[in-house]
Design an enzyme around this catalytic site. Structure first.
Site, PDB file in Angstrom:
ATOM      1  N   LYS A 193     -33.543  10.276 -46.020  1.00  0.00           N
ATOM      2  CA  LYS A 193     -34.392   8.771 -45.787  1.00  0.00           C
ATOM      3  C   LYS A 193     -35.795   8.833 -45.983  1.00  0.00           C
ATOM      4  O   LYS A 193     -35.972   9.932 -45.144  1.00  0.00           O
ATOM      5  CB  LYS A 193     -33.963   8.150 -44.992  1.00  0.00           C
ATOM      6  CG  LYS A 193     -35.255   6.541 -44.559  1.00  0.00           C
ATOM      7  CD  LYS A 193     -34.917   6.526 -42.890  1.00  0.00           C
ATOM      8  CE  LYS A 193     -36.414   6.022 -42.301  1.00  0.00           C
ATOM      9  NZ  LYS A 193     -37.689   6.167 -42.999  1.00  0.00           N
ATOM     10  N   GLU A 269     -36.556  19.369 -36.782  1.00  0.00           N
ATOM     11  CA  GLU A 269     -37.600  20.046 -36.627  1.00  0.00           C
ATOM     12  C   GLU A 269     -38.646  18.417 -36.316  1.00  0.00           C
ATOM     13  O   GLU A 269     -39.291  17.721 -36.811  1.00  0.00           O
ATOM     14  CB  GLU A 269     -38.258  20.339 -37.325  1.00  0.00           C
ATOM     15  CG  GLU A 269     -36.824  21.206 -38.290  1.00  0.00           C
ATOM     16  CD  GLU A 269     -37.009  22.233 -38.208  1.00  0.00           C
ATOM     17  OE1 GLU A 269     -38.286  22.587 -37.702  1.00  0.00           O
ATOM     18  OE2 GLU A 269     -36.295  23.249 -38.494  1.00  0.00           O
ATOM     19  N   CYS A 304     -47.105  20.240 -39.183  1.00  0.00           N
ATOM     20  CA  CYS A 304     -46.240  20.097 -37.884  1.00  0.00           C
ATOM     21  C   CYS A 304     -47.128  20.783 -36.965  1.00  0.00           C
ATOM     22  O   CYS A 304     -47.340  21.089 -35.948  1.00  0.00           O
ATOM     23  CB  CYS A 304     -44.974  20.034 -37.253  1.00  0.00           C
ATOM     24  SG  CYS A 304     -44.570  21.199 -39.011  1.00  0.00           S
ATOM     25  N   GLU A 403     -50.176  15.555 -29.372  1.00  0.00           N
ATOM     26  CA  GLU A 403     -50.072  15.332 -30.731  1.00  0.00           C
ATOM     27  C   GLU A 403     -50.932  14.733 -31.496  1.00  0.00           C
ATOM     28  O   GLU A 403     -50.424  13.574 -31.579  1.00  0.00           O
ATOM     29  CB  GLU A 403     -48.372  16.183 -31.407  1.00  0.00           C
ATOM     30  CG  GLU A 403     -49.289  15.825 -33.499  1.00  0.00           C
ATOM     31  CD  GLU A 403     -47.415  16.260 -33.718  1.00  0.00           C
ATOM     32  OE1 GLU A 403     -46.305  15.721 -33.311  1.00  0.00           O
ATOM     33  OE2 GLU A 403     -47.304  17.487 -34.463  1.00  0.00           O
TER      34      GLU A 403
HETATM   35  P1  NAD Z   1     -42.062  10.217 -37.564  1.00  0.00           P
HETATM   36  O1  NAD Z   1     -40.895  10.136 -36.009  1.00  0.00           O
HETATM   37  O2  NAD Z   1     -43.153   8.272 -36.528  1.00  0.00           O
HETATM   38  O3  NAD Z   1     -40.710   9.762 -38.783  1.00  0.00           O
HETATM   39  C1  NAD Z   1     -40.183  10.067 -39.142  1.00  0.00           C
HETATM   40  C2  NAD Z   1     -38.655   9.594 -39.583  1.00  0.00           C
HETATM   41  O4  NAD Z   1     -38.401   9.237 -38.832  1.00  0.00           O
HETATM   42  C3  NAD Z   1     -39.212   9.507 -40.821  1.00  0.00           C
HETATM   43  O5  NAD Z   1     -38.482   8.818 -42.190  1.00  0.00           O
HETATM   44  C4  NAD Z   1     -38.941   7.430 -39.442  1.00  0.00           C
HETATM   45  O6  NAD Z   1     -38.964   5.957 -40.727  1.00  0.00           O
HETATM   46  C5  NAD Z   1     -38.218   7.568 -39.355  1.00  0.00           C
HETATM   47  N1  NAD Z   1     -38.375   6.989 -38.347  1.00  0.00           N
HETATM   48  C6  NAD Z   1     -38.909   6.069 -37.158  1.00  0.00           C
HETATM   49  N2  NAD Z   1     -38.444   5.163 -35.749  1.00  0.00           N
HETATM   50  C7  NAD Z   1     -36.576   5.569 -36.427  1.00  0.00           C
HETATM   51  C8  NAD Z   1     -35.848   5.103 -35.339  1.00  0.00           C
HETATM   52  N3  NAD Z   1     -36.523   4.535 -34.283  1.00  0.00           N
HETATM   53  N4  NAD Z   1     -34.934   5.372 -35.487  1.00  0.00           N
HETATM   54  C9  NAD Z   1     -34.295   5.995 -37.024  1.00  0.00           C
HETATM   55  N5  NAD Z   1     -35.758   7.020 -37.741  1.00  0.00           N
HETATM   56  C10 NAD Z   1     -36.676   6.844 -37.170  1.00  0.00           C
HETATM   57  O7  NAD Z   1     -42.625  11.145 -37.855  1.00  0.00           O
HETATM   58  P2  NAD Z   1     -44.120  11.002 -39.338  1.00  0.00           P
HETATM   59  O8  NAD Z   1     -45.091   9.693 -38.084  1.00  0.00           O
HETATM   60  O9  NAD Z   1     -43.362  10.729 -40.238  1.00  0.00           O
HETATM   61  O10 NAD Z   1     -44.302  12.333 -39.454  1.00  0.00           O
HETATM   62  C11 NAD Z   1     -45.073  12.986 -38.079  1.00  0.00           C
HETATM   63  C12 NAD Z   1     -44.006  14.119 -36.926  1.00  0.00           C
HETATM   64  O11 NAD Z   1     -43.468  14.591 -38.024  1.00  0.00           O
HETATM   65  C13 NAD Z   1     -45.332  14.242 -36.742  1.00  0.00           C
HETATM   66  O12 NAD Z   1     -44.741  14.943 -35.298  1.00  0.00           O
HETATM   67  C14 NAD Z   1     -45.220  16.029 -36.784  1.00  0.00           C
HETATM   68  O13 NAD Z   1     -45.323  16.814 -36.381  1.00  0.00           O
HETATM   69  C15 NAD Z   1     -43.422  16.063 -37.120  1.00  0.00           C
HETATM   70  N6  NAD Z   1     -43.385  17.165 -38.054  1.00  0.00           N
HETATM   71  C16 NAD Z   1     -42.455  18.307 -37.845  1.00  0.00           C
HETATM   72  C17 NAD Z   1     -42.385  19.335 -38.942  1.00  0.00           C
HETATM   73  C18 NAD Z   1     -41.572  20.627 -37.889  1.00  0.00           C
HETATM   74  O14 NAD Z   1     -40.760  21.277 -39.775  1.00  0.00           O
HETATM   75  N7  NAD Z   1     -41.177  20.820 -36.865  1.00  0.00           N
HETATM   76  C19 NAD Z   1     -42.579  19.586 -40.162  1.00  0.00           C
HETATM   77  C20 NAD Z   1     -43.662  18.380 -40.698  1.00  0.00           C
HETATM   78  C21 NAD Z   1     -43.667  16.782 -39.350  1.00  0.00           C
END
Ligand code: NAD
Length: 500
Positions: A193, A269, A304, A403
């Site tokens: 997804k 992650e 991240c 963040e």
């Molecule tokens: P997000 O948590 O908003 O979304 C990530 C994914 O989760 C998306 O596909 C989204 O559609 C899905 N999602 C959102 N709400 C959901 C729910 N209620 N139930 C199930 N799935 C849901 O994150 P984002 O804004 O897409 O990305 C930014 C975040 O990702 C930052 O916090 C960043 O630090 C983190 N990140 C971490 C790493 C790592 O390796 N640690 C790498 C890249 C990004």
């Protein structure tokens, strides 16, 4: 054609004339959502509509999981000779490489990063990741454990089964590859997804995988929104494991989904607020300051591992700050389709407003804005924010604890290495940390004291597929990359035999 002469804007105009695939990919075929729902994918580069993307829902999740399950159970992939799985995954990597320019353009249009980076970083790392896991899978041996005479104890690894991968938008292809490559190499079936802000390259990858010979049902892509697709995947009784990259807030939901359903394996992650420490005995302040600027402005700060807290020893603070400000001045946002651009657009309007609201919070909290702070290039219809630096930040401020995920740097001044470690560790996150010092005793002591999954010494964001990537504390559970990633995608089985 030399890549620095490519006319990306002309190619973009051709691409967006209704030619971009936006449907889901289930059981080897592109398909609309069952209820026909779509949403518009809009480019943060200039606001243009790129494609109508399938807004999948629970019924589509059921279809995709059922296809993945069928594929897993009949062994069309899960029981294939590892050397054969390697061959297909290498062919997949070759096709990604061959389609590199198209994928780079899609990535840039979809989420705003400079096209030069999409090509040199995102495409290249994606290809390298698939090649590395493909090459690994026919070289890993299982174990025979020490056991009493007359017995044989085998420790073998088996694929989990159906794996759901839920990924963010900041490195759409790379984040997907870090999950897909080890999961597929190990023999699992996957339902991916993508984030709703960046579905297009994931959708395209599905066709390339099929062309490379990945059997139907083994790799499915379900675009859509988090609650509509991510949640039913997390709660699904027939999904064996879910691997997630994204925010800590949503990561915690996946732990709940697992507990509310079938106790599926969860790998997380999540976010970070990484400290970047420069001490008074750092021998190369130029290099340190350049690394500090890269650490927060690369990928528009949507990293991240962004070094978003720059922790400076008072004795070098002014000299480092001057240099960081000089770097910020040269990295103003530009057109992501111009190969010379180094800072592109933020992913969308909502995120842009969020980043700007944190800049306002920093000012309200009493931090001193010394660079940037404004939205720019509004006439383009895109989402651009200046590289922004706050001085006089204390670690208790929200801009130091939360963040922001944008090009916003907080400078925190300290008087000793001990104080630097205390500030660094005073965070709910523990993803990355860096220390610059020429004293070998100091760097070893600090590397041990810093509570984070990655520690960089006299560098930042050093990278390689050969090492684990992930965080302590609320930055996550488990690791991507390296052979350790297979822990997420395999079950260990112990088989005892009595010999007669
Ligand atoms: P997000 O948590 O908003 O979304 C990530 C994914 O989760 C998306 O596909 C989204 O559609 C899905 N999602 C959102 N709400 C959901 C729910 N209620 N139930 C199930 N799935 C849901 O994150 P984002 O804004 O897409 O990305 C930014 C975040 O990702 C930052 O916090 C960043 O630090 C983190 N990140 C971490 C790493 C790592 O390796 N640690 C790498 C890249 C990004």
């Amino acid at each position: 054609m030399r890549r620095d002469t490519i006319r990306w804007a002309e190619r973009a105009a051709l691409l967006t004339a209704g030619s971009i695939e936006g449907r889901a990919f289930i059981d080897g075929r592109y398909t609309a959502a069952l209820d026909g729902a779509t949403f518009q994918s809009r480019s943060p580069v200039d606001g243009r509509v790129l494609a109508d993307v399938a807004a999948c829902g629970g019924a589509d999740v059921d279809r995709a999981v059922a296809a993945a399950r069928r594929a897993f159970e009949d062994g069309r992939w899960s029981r294939r000779d590892p050397a054969e799985r390697k061959r297909v995954l290498l062919a997949f990597a070759d096709r990604i490489e061959a389609a590199g320019e198209e994928l780079a353009l899609l990535e840039t249009l979809d989420m705003g990063k400079p096209v030069a980076h999409s090509l040199a970083v995102d495409v290249r790392a994606t290809v390298a990741c698939f090649r590395w896991y493909a090459e690994a899978i026919d070289k890993i041996y299982d174990e025979i454990a020490p056991s009493p005479a007359g017995t044989l104890a085998l420790v073998t690894r088996e694929p989990l089964g159906v794996v759901a991968a839920v990924v963010p938008w900041n490195f759409p292809m790379i984040m997907a590859a870090w999950k897909l490559a080890p999961a597929l190499a190990a023999g699992n079936s996957v339902v991916l997804k993508p984030a709703e802000q960046s579905s297009l390259t994931a959708i395209r990858l599905a066709a390339l995988a099929a062309e490379a010979g990945l059997p139907d049902g083994v790799f499915n892509v379900l675009p859509g929104f988090g609650p509509a697709v991510g949640q039913p995947l997390g709660l699904h009784m027939d999904v064996d494991g879910v691997v997630f990259t994204g925010s800590t807030e949503v990561g915690k939901l996946f732990l709940q989904y697992s507990g509310q359903s079938n106790m599926k394996r969860v790998g997380l992650e999540c976010g970070g607020k990484s400290p970047h420490i420069i001490l008074d005995d750092c021998g190369d302040l130029d290099a340190a300051a350049e690394a500090a600027a890269d650490a927060i402005f690369f990928n528009q700060g949507e990293m991240c591992t962004a070094g978003s807290r720059l922790v400076l020893h008072r004795a070098v603070k002014d000299r480092v700050l001057d240099r960081v400000l000089a770097h910020a001045a040269t990295r103003q946002p530009g057109d992501p389709l111009d190969p010379a651009t180094t800072l592109g657009a933020l992913v969308d309007e909502t995120h842009t407003r969020n980043v700007l609201s944190y800049i306002a919070i920093g000012q309200e909290e009493g931090a001193r804005l010394v660079a940037g702070g404004r939205r720019v290039r509004e006439e383009t219809g895109g989402c651009y924010v200046q590289p922004t630096v706050f001085d006089g930040v204390t670690n208790r401020m929200r801009i130091a604890q939360e963040e922001i995920f944008g090009p916003v740097l907080s400078i925190i001044t300290v008087d000793s290495a001990e104080e630097a470690v205390a500030v660094a560790n005073d965070s709910p996150y523990g993803l990355a940390a860096a220390v610059w010092s020429d004293n070998v005793n100091t760097v070893h002591k600090m590397a041990r004291a810093l509570r984070s999954g990655m520690v960089y010494v006299n560098c930042y964001d050093a990278d390689g597929i050969t090492v684990p990537f992930g965080g302590f504390k609320q930055s996550g559970i488990g690791r991507d990359k390296s052979l350790h990633a297979f822990d997420k995608y395999t079950e260990l089985k112990t088989t005892w035999m009595k010999l007669r």
